[in-house]
Each structure stands twice: as structure tokens, then as C-alpha cells.
Design a protein around this motif. Structure first.
Motif, PDB file in Angstrom:
ATOM      1  N   PHE A 154       0.795  -1.226   0.000  1.00  0.00           N
ATOM      2  CA  PHE A 154       0.000   0.000   0.000  1.00  0.00           C
ATOM      3  C   PHE A 154       0.829   1.278   0.000  1.00  0.00           C
ATOM      4  CE2 PHE A 154      -2.367  -3.256   2.513  1.00  0.00           C
ATOM      5  CZ  PHE A 154      -3.307  -3.552   1.533  1.00  0.00           C
ATOM      6  N   GLY A 155       2.117   1.172   0.122  1.00  0.00           N
ATOM      7  CA  GLY A 155       2.961   2.355   0.155  1.00  0.00           C
ATOM      8  C   GLY A 155       3.613   2.536   1.520  1.00  0.00           C
ATOM      9  N   GLN A 156       4.742   3.221   1.537  1.00  0.00           N
ATOM     10  CA  GLN A 156       5.525   3.342   2.748  1.00  0.00           C
ATOM     11  C   GLN A 156       4.791   4.067   3.863  1.00  0.00           C
ATOM     12  OE1 GLN A 156       8.508   1.806   3.078  1.00  0.00           O
ATOM     13  NE2 GLN A 156       8.352   2.352   5.251  1.00  0.00           N
ATOM     14  N   GLU A 157       3.914   5.021   3.525  1.00  0.00           N
ATOM     15  CA  GLU A 157       3.219   5.774   4.569  1.00  0.00           C
ATOM     16  C   GLU A 157       2.184   4.929   5.319  1.00  0.00           C
ATOM     17  OE1 GLU A 157       0.763   8.983   3.271  1.00  0.00           O
ATOM     18  OE2 GLU A 157       0.142   7.956   1.436  1.00  0.00           O
ATOM     19  N   TRP A 158       1.928   3.689   4.830  1.00  0.00           N
ATOM     20  CA  TRP A 158       0.966   2.807   5.488  1.00  0.00           C
ATOM     21  C   TRP A 158       1.647   1.740   6.338  1.00  0.00           C
ATOM     22  CZ3 TRP A 158      -4.015   4.159   5.437  1.00  0.00           C
ATOM     23  CH2 TRP A 158      -4.436   5.052   4.455  1.00  0.00           C
TER      24      TRP A 158
END
Length: 478
Positions: A381-385
Motif C-alpha cells: 500500500f505504500g511506505q506511509e501505510w
């Protein structure tokens, strides 16, 4: 020597009151686990299912012949529709997490929770009485009564909301979340009317139409969410969810006609005759939906909407597979358990076999999330998740037990344990806020989640203890 085959008898606590409660980790706003569960009950009644019991308590052969081919096909349609609908949402989630922020996911979670609560209240739970009505005319009376109540109460709440100062709404809905409270009441009423029509379709065994409604709502949401996300719309998730409900709402309205004057008068008498719904079913349903949605409100209010969004993603990703498989298993388990009870040996055998099978299915996926949740979520889902992955690691043991618990929790209905189960659910109204309150006080959300999971696990164990004591006891009247 085998006993003659007998039709499955109506159980008064199941067919007349019809209050199934299955604990699952994620609530779909329109097509809840309760609706799907009632659909399976209607399927098995319509197929005239019967069961054969062996005098030597060996139930396996009887269980293997229990579901008629028509019932299996109908349940397969419902489960398949749920699988496709949830699959669409899961497949587009990696895209949505890259075009929307955690704060926007948090706003969506709180919005959906409010819509679910309003949708539960406005029909006063009359819609659960549509399927078991004796005649089609009586069922139509309940349908029009439910739609009238949803429209009237929804409009009343919407009108009342304009008189409430904005400062009060801002106090109640905090955490940086902004959306129209009037939209909540409007969509809550629309989702309630959809649930009424789904119950009507269920009564007439139109299972393919029910499945297509689920798929349509998920597809519309996914398409609009991606489009609005690419366009940079800040409220794109909420708008896409609203459009999905609206499209299904208008499709449902096209499937029912306008009531006649006689039906309006008969609906009023139906309200008096079926007053068991608002008197007994509504309080239980409100407690159930509020306790289920409470974490989203508390995290948003006591921390921020970004943390609520991270929690929402973890809950959704882990909950969807458990919801789908738990419902599929519970549909078969409940029918077999009703047929087996009060044969204690057969009931014990079925419980143990179900727990063992669910353990084998869910252990490895939950172990992977428990050990590598942050890495998996950051990759998908992406690094910020990655924060959502950390929450998933904390939630994994609790959701694993919920996964085991979800099918067999329906045994409480056949065992007549609804009152004790309701009292246990009231405890959650205390333990859930206290868990997150301690986390807020110490400024540590993960600590609050650990406490939350511990209390949920304790609740599941206490619930299953009630079932085990009843089934393992030789005294049927205990």
C-alpha cells in the motif's frame, strides 16, 4: 437403525424472533452479516431441507447429506456475490492508498460508521420480520412499513440536524474530520431501504439479484473512487461511497411498486402486531452496531483522523477474508447445529470439527501478518501505510480468534443464550472506551490497541464458555 427422515422444524427462537448475531471483524454498511445470515435461513426453509440422525450418534453421514443441492447452489450464489464484491474493493485498495491520504481514509471510516448506525435505527428493525411472514401480503405490509419508517425518521433526523448548532457537531465529530451530517442521515435512510428490499428479494429467492446488487455497489465505489482520486478530490472516498449507495438505492426502488391505500392501512396494523422488532430487536441491534463502530470514533476523537485511517485499513484488509469465509462457514454450520441439537454428542463433534478446520485455514495468514505486518503493508500500500501494518500485527491474534468464533457464535441462538450474549455485549461498551482512553492518557495508541485486543479476546472466551458449558452439559434444561 436409523430414524425416519423428518423436515427441519421451526425453532421459535430462530424463526419467530430471528435475531442472529455473528461477531465478524468488518461490517458492510448495506449488506451486513446479519442480512446474509437470514438469507441462508430462508434458503434452507425454501428447499425443505431434512436431516437423518443415526441412533449410534455418528452424525457425519447425516451431515454430508444435510444440504439439498438447491440450497448449496443458492448459498454459493450469495457467497460468490460477496466474494466478487469484496474482491473488487480489495484489488483497488493498493491504488486508493496511493491517491488518498490516511486522513481521508479516517474520514471515510467515521462516515461509514455513522451511516451504519443510522441505517440500523430508522427502520426500528421491522425489516428482519419480512422473511418469516406467513403470506406474501403480510410481507409486503412489513416492506412498506419499513420503507415508510426509514423515510420518515431519516427526514426527521435531517430536519433536526439543521437546528443543532455546528459547534455541537464539531464537538461530537472531531479529529479533523469534515463532512455533512445531513448526508449521513440521508444515506443512512437510503441504506436502510436497500436492506429492506434485499430482505424482500430474499423472501422470493432472488439470490442472483442480491448478489448483483453487492457487486454493483462495490464496482461503482471503486470506479468513482479511482476517478476522483486521480482528479485530486479531497472528499473523493466519501463521495464515491455515497454514489455507490445512491445507485443501488434507485435500482432497489425500481423493484417494488407503490403501496395501495389498503396496504397503508394494513401496514399500520402490522406495526402493532410485530412490535417485537422495536421492543426487543432494536436495542440489541443498536448495542451491536455501536460497539462494532466505536473504535473508529474513539481513535478519531482522541488521536486524529490519520490514525483512524491507518486503523481502518488494517481492519479492512484483515477483516474482509475473515468476513467472507466466516459467513460461508456459518451458513452451513448453523443449519447443521440446529439439526444436531439437542444431541450433545453431535453438537460437540460439530463444534470441534469447525474450530479445527478454521484454525488450519487462518493460522498461517494471521501468523504472517503478526510477524511481518509492517513490511507487507508498506510493500502493498505504500511506505506511509507501514503504521497500519504495525496495527495489523497487534490486531492479528484477536482477529484470528474472531475468525474461529464467527461461525460457531451462531450456536447461541439455537441454545437460547441471547439474553446472556446481550449482557456480554454491554460489557464491550465499557471495555472498548477504557482501552483507548488509557492509550490516549499515556499518548500511546498501540498500547490502547493491545488493551482493546486483550478485552476482545476475553469477551470471545467468555462467550464460547457459555456455549461450551451448554453443549458439554448433559442437562438440556440447564
Amino acid at each position: 437403525m436409523r430414524t425416519p427422515t423428518k423436515p427441519l422444524k421451526r425453532h421459535p427462537k430462530i424463526c419467530d424472533k430471528l435475531i442472529p448475531k455473528i461477531s465478524v471483524p468488518f461490517n458492510n454498511i448495506i449488506f451486513t452479516n446479519e442480512n446474509i445470515f437470514k438469507q441462508s435461513l430462508a434458503i434452507c426453509r425454501s428447499q425443505k431441507i431434512s436431516v437423518k440422525k443415526n441412533s449410534n450418534n455418528k452424525m457425519e453421514k447425516g451431515f454430508n447429506r444435510f444440504l439439498a443441492p438447491g440450497a448449496i447452489r443458492s448459498i454459493g450464489i450469495l457467497t460468490g456475490g460477496t466474494a466478487v464484491a469484496n474482491g473488487i474493493t480489495v484489488l483497488v485498495t493498493p491504488v486508493l492508498t496511493r491517491v488518498f491520504t490516511p486522513e481521508q481514509f479516517g474520514s471515510l471510516a467515521v462516515f461509514m460508521a455513522l451511516v451504519a448506525i443510522v441505517g440500523t435505527i430508522v427502520t426500528l428493525r421491522y425489516e428482519v420480520l419480512i422473511v418469516p411472514q406467513a403470506t406474501d401480503q403480510e410481507a409486503k405490509n412489513v416492506v412498506f412499513l419499513s420503507i415508510f419508517l426509514a423515510s420518515l425518521l431519516g427526514a426527521t433526523l435531517m430536519a433536526f440536524s439543521f437546528w443543532v448548532p455546528n459547534q455541537i457537531w464539531d464537538f461530537l465529530i472531531t479529529g479533523g474530520i469534515t463532512f455533512s451530517i445531513q448526508a449521513v442521515f440521508m444515506l443512512g435512510s437510503a441504506s436502510a431501504i436497500v436492506a429492506v428490499v434485499v430482505a424482500f428479494l430474499n423472501r422470493h429467492q432472488l439470490y442472483k439479484e442480491i448478489a448483483w446488487l453487492k457487486i454493483l455497489q462495490s464496482f461503482v465505489f471503486a470506479a468513482f473512487a479511482i476517478f476522483l482520486g486521480v482528479q485530486g478530490a479531497s472528499g473523493g472516498l466519501i463521495l464515491a461511497h455515497s454514489v455507490g449507495i445512491a445507485v443501488v438505492f434507485f435500482v432497489c426502488l425500481s423493484k417494488i411498486g407503490l403501496p395501495s391505500q389498503n396496504q397503508i392501512a394494513e401496514s399500520i396494523s402490522t406495526a402493532k402486531r410485530c412490535n417485537v422488532a422495536p421492543r426487543y430487536m432494536l436495542p440489541t441491534a443498536i448495542v451491536d452496531v455501536v460497539t462494532m463502530q466505536l473504535p473508529f470514533f474513539l481513535i478519531s476523537a482522541w488521536f486524529n483522523s490519520a490514525e483512524a485511517g491507518q486503523f481502518s485499513l488494517a481492519w479492512r484488509v484483515l477483516g474482509f477474508p475473515a468476513l467472507l469465509l466466516g459467513i460461508a462457514v456459518s451458513q452451513v454450520f448453523f443449519q447443521r447445529f440446529v439439526a444436531a441439537w439437542p444431541d450433545h454428542t453431535a453438537a460437540r463433534l460439530l463444534l470441534l470439527k469447525t474450530w479445527r478446520a478454521m484454525s488450519l485455514i487462518g493460522f498461517i495468514p494471521m501468523l504472517a501478518i503478526f510477524l511481518y505486518g509492517d513490511v507487507l503493508f508498506a510493500f502493498l500500500f505504500g511506505q506511509e501505510w507501514a503504521r497500519s501494518g504495525q496495527m495489523a500485527e497487534v490486531l492479528a491474534p484477536m482477529l484470528f480468534l474472531m475468525f474461529l468464533h464467527s461461525p460457531t457464535s451462531s450456536a447461541s441462538i439455537a441454545l437460547g443464550l441471547q439474553r446472556k450474549v446481550f449482557l456480554l455485549s454491554l460489557i464491550l461498551l465499557i471495555t472498548r472506551p477504557c482501552s483507548f482512553l488509557i492509550g490516549w492518557w499515556l499518548d500511546d495508541l498501540l498500547l490502547g490497541l493491545y488493551l482493546y485486543c486483550a478485552t476482545e479476546i476475553l469477551h470471545i472466551l467468555l462467550f464460547q464458555r457459555l456455549v461450551i458449558r451448554r453443549v458439554w452439559s448433559r442437562d438440556v434444561g440447564c
